[in-house]
Design a protein around this motif. Sequence first.
Motif, short mmCIF file in Angstrom:
data_model
loop_
_atom_site.label_atom_id
_atom_site.label_comp_id
_atom_site.label_asym_id
_atom_site.label_seq_id
_atom_site.Cartn_x
_atom_site.Cartn_y
_atom_site.Cartn_z
N LYS A 1 0.84 -1.19 0.00
CA LYS A 1 0.00 0.00 0.00
C LYS A 1 0.88 1.25 0.00
O LYS A 1 1.85 1.32 0.75
CB LYS A 1 -0.92 0.00 1.22
CG LYS A 1 -1.94 -1.13 1.23
CD LYS A 1 -2.82 -1.06 2.46
CE LYS A 1 -3.85 -2.17 2.45
NZ LYS A 1 -4.71 -2.12 3.68
N SER B 1 -4.81 6.93 -4.64
CA SER B 1 -4.89 7.41 -3.27
C SER B 1 -3.78 6.76 -2.46
O SER B 1 -3.25 5.70 -2.82
CB SER B 1 -6.26 7.11 -2.66
OG SER B 1 -6.49 5.72 -2.62
N ASP C 1 -1.78 6.82 1.81
CA ASP C 1 -1.53 7.46 3.10
C ASP C 1 -0.48 8.55 2.85
O ASP C 1 0.39 8.40 1.97
CB ASP C 1 -0.99 6.45 4.11
CG ASP C 1 -2.00 5.35 4.42
OD1 ASP C 1 -3.21 5.64 4.40
OD2 ASP C 1 -1.56 4.21 4.68
N LYS D 1 -10.17 12.86 -1.66
CA LYS D 1 -10.29 11.48 -2.13
C LYS D 1 -8.94 10.83 -2.39
O LYS D 1 -8.87 9.60 -2.56
CB LYS D 1 -11.14 11.44 -3.40
CG LYS D 1 -12.59 11.83 -3.17
CD LYS D 1 -13.41 11.73 -4.45
CE LYS D 1 -14.87 12.10 -4.19
NZ LYS D 1 -15.70 12.01 -5.42
N ARG D 2 -7.88 11.64 -2.42
CA ARG D 2 -6.54 11.09 -2.67
C ARG D 2 -5.85 10.64 -1.39
O ARG D 2 -4.79 10.01 -1.45
CB ARG D 2 -5.65 12.14 -3.37
CG ARG D 2 -6.24 12.82 -4.58
CD ARG D 2 -6.56 11.85 -5.71
NE ARG D 2 -5.42 11.19 -6.30
CZ ARG D 2 -4.76 11.66 -7.37
NH1 ARG D 2 -5.11 12.80 -7.93
NH2 ARG D 2 -3.75 10.97 -7.87
N LYS E 1 -5.89 8.57 2.17
CA LYS E 1 -6.52 7.54 2.99
C LYS E 1 -6.34 7.86 4.47
O LYS E 1 -7.30 8.02 5.21
CB LYS E 1 -5.93 6.17 2.65
CG LYS E 1 -6.34 5.67 1.27
CD LYS E 1 -5.91 4.24 1.03
CE LYS E 1 -6.45 3.73 -0.31
NZ LYS E 1 -6.05 2.33 -0.58
N LYS E 2 -5.11 7.93 4.92
CA LYS E 2 -4.81 8.35 6.28
C LYS E 2 -3.73 9.42 6.23
O LYS E 2 -2.87 9.41 5.34
CB LYS E 2 -4.36 7.17 7.16
CG LYS E 2 -5.48 6.19 7.47
CD LYS E 2 -5.04 5.14 8.48
CE LYS E 2 -6.20 4.21 8.85
NZ LYS E 2 -5.80 3.21 9.86
N SER F 1 -10.48 11.87 6.47
CA SER F 1 -9.46 10.85 6.70
C SER F 1 -9.04 10.84 8.17
O SER F 1 -8.95 11.90 8.80
CB SER F 1 -8.22 11.14 5.84
OG SER F 1 -8.55 11.20 4.48
#
Length: 291
Positions: free
Chosen positions: A56, A123, A125, A145-146, A148-149, A224
């Motif tokens: 990820k 997207s 983190d 939207k890009r 996550k965290k 987020s």
Amino acid sequence: MKRVFKGSNVIQPVLIIAMFLFTIFQCKGQQLKPAASGYAPVNGIKVYYEVYGEGKPIVLLHGAFYTIELNWAQLIPELSKTRKVIALEMQGHGHTPYSDRKLDIATLASDVEGVMDFLKIDSADVAGYSMGGSIAYQFAVKSPKRVKKLVIISSTYKTNGWLPVVNGGFKGFKPEFFDNTPLKTAYDAVAPDKTKWRKFIEQMIVFAGVPFDVGDANIAKIASPVLLISGDNDGLDKVELAKTYQLLGGGVAADLAPMPKSHLAIVPAQSHVGLMQQTKTILDLLNGFLQ
């Protein structure tokens, strides 16, 4: 070296600690080679990036005057064991060429999005330290939207988030104060045009002197989960930091209400620059939050 430490009681310790950090990085620095690196054409400039590992994606945004190595050398080898790590160097920093383009938080955040587009990353983190944290806040607001965290390390979304002594730190400062420092050594090691050093510093001093504010209402809208990491004596106004955490849904009595999705960690006995030496602490906080 005496002339380096004239001027600001804030910048003096920053440069002293930077020398210590540079020595560490030279001895124990990042030995890992990027799986890919290059330049992304975005917003009229070329932004340098490095990619490590698989998994990820997480995007790393460095602090002012830093390079990827100076800021993230100790963390990238660990993060890249389980993640795809994308590290950027902002306008004029490190490998990214100097540009006369005006520096501001919004433009730099747009550059981050441009690099993600170039690398076809929908997207990720996002983690930012100091200046990189301010850019990360702006990016999360403009391109929700890009993200996550979001991880913010020793940073704020507004000028008044710093103590007054920090905001006054660059008043009367001159570019030559940065000569013969580890920051210039790191710059000279990778900059495509070393003759732009003074212009780069002049541009950064102007940039640091312009107030900014992403906006309380905008921060409150960030969907987020956010991890705030701060040193207890890192120059951040802790009253403002607590307000920021409340805007993000924190500061509740979690025995009587659901635990917030955002987290706050204050690391004891740490300054702004010294906080980045705490590799294990930061890594443990990142892993616990991101997983």
